[in-house]
Scaffold this active site. Sequence first.
Site, PDB file in Angstrom:
ATOM      1  N   ARG A   1       0.866  -1.181   0.000  1.00  0.00           N
ATOM      2  CA  ARG A   1       0.000   0.000   0.000  1.00  0.00           C
ATOM      3  C   ARG A   1       0.901   1.227   0.000  1.00  0.00           C
ATOM      4  O   ARG A   1       1.469   1.595   1.021  1.00  0.00           O
ATOM      5  CB  ARG A   1      -0.866  -0.034   1.259  1.00  0.00           C
TER       6      ARG A   1
ATOM      7  N   ARG B   1      -3.953   4.647  11.544  1.00  0.00           N
ATOM      8  CA  ARG B   1      -3.041   3.521  11.458  1.00  0.00           C
ATOM      9  C   ARG B   1      -3.889   2.322  11.783  1.00  0.00           C
ATOM     10  O   ARG B   1      -4.580   2.329  12.802  1.00  0.00           O
ATOM     11  CB  ARG B   1      -1.954   3.717  12.514  1.00  0.00           C
ATOM     12  N   SER B   2      -3.869   1.339  10.936  1.00  0.00           N
ATOM     13  CA  SER B   2      -4.861   0.257  11.016  1.00  0.00           C
ATOM     14  C   SER B   2      -5.198  -0.064  12.464  1.00  0.00           C
ATOM     15  O   SER B   2      -4.336  -0.403  13.249  1.00  0.00           O
ATOM     16  CB  SER B   2      -4.358  -0.988  10.311  1.00  0.00           C
TER      17      SER B   2
ATOM     18  N   GLN C   1       0.166   8.146  11.177  1.00  0.00           N
ATOM     19  CA  GLN C   1       0.499   7.155  10.144  1.00  0.00           C
ATOM     20  C   GLN C   1       1.937   7.429   9.663  1.00  0.00           C
ATOM     21  O   GLN C   1       2.199   8.489   9.084  1.00  0.00           O
ATOM     22  CB  GLN C   1      -0.516   7.273   9.002  1.00  0.00           C
TER      23      GLN C   1
ATOM     24  N   HIS D   1     -35.704   7.039  12.528  1.00  0.00           N
ATOM     25  CA  HIS D   1     -34.672   7.250  11.517  1.00  0.00           C
ATOM     26  C   HIS D   1     -33.953   5.927  11.344  1.00  0.00           C
ATOM     27  O   HIS D   1     -33.590   5.284  12.324  1.00  0.00           O
ATOM     28  CB  HIS D   1     -33.702   8.347  11.951  1.00  0.00           C
TER      29      HIS D   1
ATOM     30  N   ALA E   1     -27.752  14.695  15.370  1.00  0.00           N
ATOM     31  CA  ALA E   1     -27.421  14.811  13.941  1.00  0.00           C
ATOM     32  C   ALA E   1     -27.247  16.267  13.486  1.00  0.00           C
ATOM     33  O   ALA E   1     -26.257  16.610  12.861  1.00  0.00           O
ATOM     34  CB  ALA E   1     -28.463  14.096  13.098  1.00  0.00           C
TER      35      ALA E   1
ATOM     36  N   LYS F   1     -24.756  18.346   7.771  1.00  0.00           N
ATOM     37  CA  LYS F   1     -25.929  19.098   8.229  1.00  0.00           C
ATOM     38  C   LYS F   1     -25.550  20.358   9.013  1.00  0.00           C
ATOM     39  O   LYS F   1     -26.304  21.309   9.047  1.00  0.00           O
ATOM     40  CB  LYS F   1     -26.807  18.211   9.108  1.00  0.00           C
TER      41      LYS F   1
ATOM     42  N   ARG G   1      -7.634   1.816   7.960  1.00  0.00           N
ATOM     43  CA  ARG G   1      -7.321   3.198   7.625  1.00  0.00           C
ATOM     44  C   ARG G   1      -8.548   3.823   6.964  1.00  0.00           C
ATOM     45  O   ARG G   1      -9.412   3.093   6.479  1.00  0.00           O
ATOM     46  CB  ARG G   1      -6.142   3.244   6.654  1.00  0.00           C
TER      47      ARG G   1
HETATM   48  C1  LIG Z   1     -29.511  12.876   9.323  1.00  0.00           C
HETATM   49  C2  LIG Z   1     -29.835  12.008  10.485  1.00  0.00           C
HETATM   50  C3  LIG Z   1     -29.153  10.811  10.692  1.00  0.00           C
HETATM   51  C4  LIG Z   1     -28.154  10.307   9.788  1.00  0.00           C
HETATM   52  O1  LIG Z   1     -27.489  10.320   9.031  1.00  0.00           O
HETATM   53  P1  LIG Z   1     -26.313   9.873   8.141  1.00  0.00           P
HETATM   54  O2  LIG Z   1     -26.899   9.759   6.807  1.00  0.00           O
HETATM   55  O3  LIG Z   1     -25.867   8.586   8.711  1.00  0.00           O
HETATM   56  O4  LIG Z   1     -25.343  10.991   8.315  1.00  0.00           O
HETATM   57  C5  LIG Z   1     -29.457  10.053  11.785  1.00  0.00           C
HETATM   58  N1  LIG Z   1     -30.409  10.450  12.653  1.00  0.00           N
HETATM   59  C6  LIG Z   1     -31.061  11.593  12.497  1.00  0.00           C
HETATM   60  C7  LIG Z   1     -32.065  11.988  13.509  1.00  0.00           C
HETATM   61  C8  LIG Z   1     -30.814  12.397  11.398  1.00  0.00           C
HETATM   62  O5  LIG Z   1     -31.479  13.545  11.235  1.00  0.00           O
END
Ligand SMILES: *Cc1c(COP(=O)(O)O)cnc(C)c1O
Length: 435
Positions: free
Chosen positions: A72, A94-95, A102, A166, A249, A278, A307
Site C-alpha cells: 500500500r 493507522r490500522s 500514520q 430514523h 445529527a 448538516k 485506515r
Molecule cells: C440525518 C440524520 C441521521 C443520519 O445520518 P447519516 O446519513 O448517517 O449521516 C441520523 N439520525 C437523524 C435523527 C438524522 O437527522
Amino acid sequence: MLNLNFSGLIPTNMEKRGELTLKENLNIIEEIFNQRKIPKEGLDDDKIRLLLKILSLMDTDKDPKVIQIGEREARIASKIQNELVGGFCHGIGRSGNLIDAQPKAPGASIMYALTNKILESFLKNLGLKVNAIASPVATGMSLSLCLSAARKKYNSNVVIYPYASHKSPIKATSYIGMRMRLVETKLYGDAVRVGVSDIEDAIKKEINESNNPCILSTLTFFPPRESDDIIEISKICEEFDVPHIINGAYAIQNNFYIDKLKKAFKHRVDTVVSSSDKNLFTPIGGGIIYSKDKIFLREISLSYPGRACATPVVNILISLLSLGMDKYLDLMKKQKESKKLLDELLNELAKKKGERVLNVKNPISSCITTKKDPINVAAKLYNLRITGPRGIRKNDKFGTCYLGEYPYNYVVVNSAIGVKNEDIELVVKKLEKVL
Ligand SMILES: *Cc1c(COP(=O)(O)O)cnc(C)c1O
C-alpha cells in the site's frame, strides 16, 4: 524552512516590497498552526489550498526520492484522485486506530490532529467544552463506532432506544449486532415524545435480567417527534451507571440543542454524534464525535477497522477554515430568523386554509396539517422542484414515530442552517397552491 533566494533579480526595494506581501500571506497560515483554533474570519480558498498543499507535501508518497516496496503505497491512477483527497492519498489513521499518526503520512496525520484541535475550538466557542474527533464516516456509521466502543469498554449488550424513526441509528445498532430495546413514544398534545419514566423502567428491566444496557437518545428530529429529554436521561444514566450516546445529527447549529447538551454534559453523556454536512456545510460523508471523556473518544477511534479516506476530514477542515467563527455565528442567527419567518408564514397559511401549525417544540422544522393526502402534497412539491418537505399520513407509524394513530395528516418544512428566506417564502406560496 522556506528559504527563497530572490536577491539580484529585481531592484532591492521592490524585492523587499514583494517579500512583505508574501510574508503577510504566509502569516495567515502560520497563525493557523500556532493558534490551532478556528479563525475568527474565514480564510480564502487560495490560503486553504496552500495549507493543504504544504501538509500533503510531507507525506511519503510525495517524497521525490522515496523507494516504495509496500503493498500500500498510495499509488493512484489519476491526478484527479489526488485532488479529491486534498492531496492525502495515504488516508488517515493507522490500522486499528484512526487518530494514531500514520508513518507513511506525517502530513495527513498533522492535518487530522489539526482538524480535531480546530473542531474542539469551534465547539468550545459554541459553549461545549469537549474533546472531539472528525469522523470519516457519516452519522449512522459514527454511531456504530460509538456503540462498538460502549460494548468494548462497558460490556454493553443491549441498546435502549427511545423510538425515533430514523433508519440510520436503527441500522447502526443492527450493523454491529447489538440487540435493540425500543421504548415507545406517547402523545403529549400535538407532540410525540418518550416518557422519561418509561426509559428508566426499560433500564431497570434490562439490569434485572442481568444485561448491560446503554442508551441511544435522540436530540434532533422531525416534528411532531420532540427531542428526547437528554438532561433527565443523562441523570438517570448517571444514577444507574449506564452509558449514554446521543444522536445529535443537526444539533450544533442552534442554541436550543446546544443548551440541552451543555446541561446534559453535567451528568452522564459518553459521547455525542453530529453530522458534518448538516452542520458544517461539507459534502455528505463525515461526522463529528465529541465527548468530555477523552479515553472513551480514543476507544471510539480504536473501534474503526482500518485506515480511512482523508476526504471527509479534509472537508471538515476546509469548512472550519473557510467559514471562520464569525460567519458561522451569523449563519446561526440567520437560521433562527428564518425559522421565525417560516412559522409566521405557515400560521398565516393555516388560518387561510383552516389548518393548524402543530404545537411542537422544534427550532428547525415546523409542521402544517392538511386535509389532503400528504404524500400527494409532497409529491406535488417535488414536481414543483422543491426538495426537503416530508408529507406524513396520520396512520404512518414510522413517519409519525407514534404507534397509535396520530390526530392529523401533515407536511414538515425545515429551516435548517443555510436556508434562504426567499426559499421559505416560495415554499409557503407553493404550499398555498397544493394544500
Ligand atoms: C440525518 C440524520 C441521521 C443520519 O445520518 P447519516 O446519513 O448517517 O449521516 C441520523 N439520525 C437523524 C435523527 C438524522 O437527522
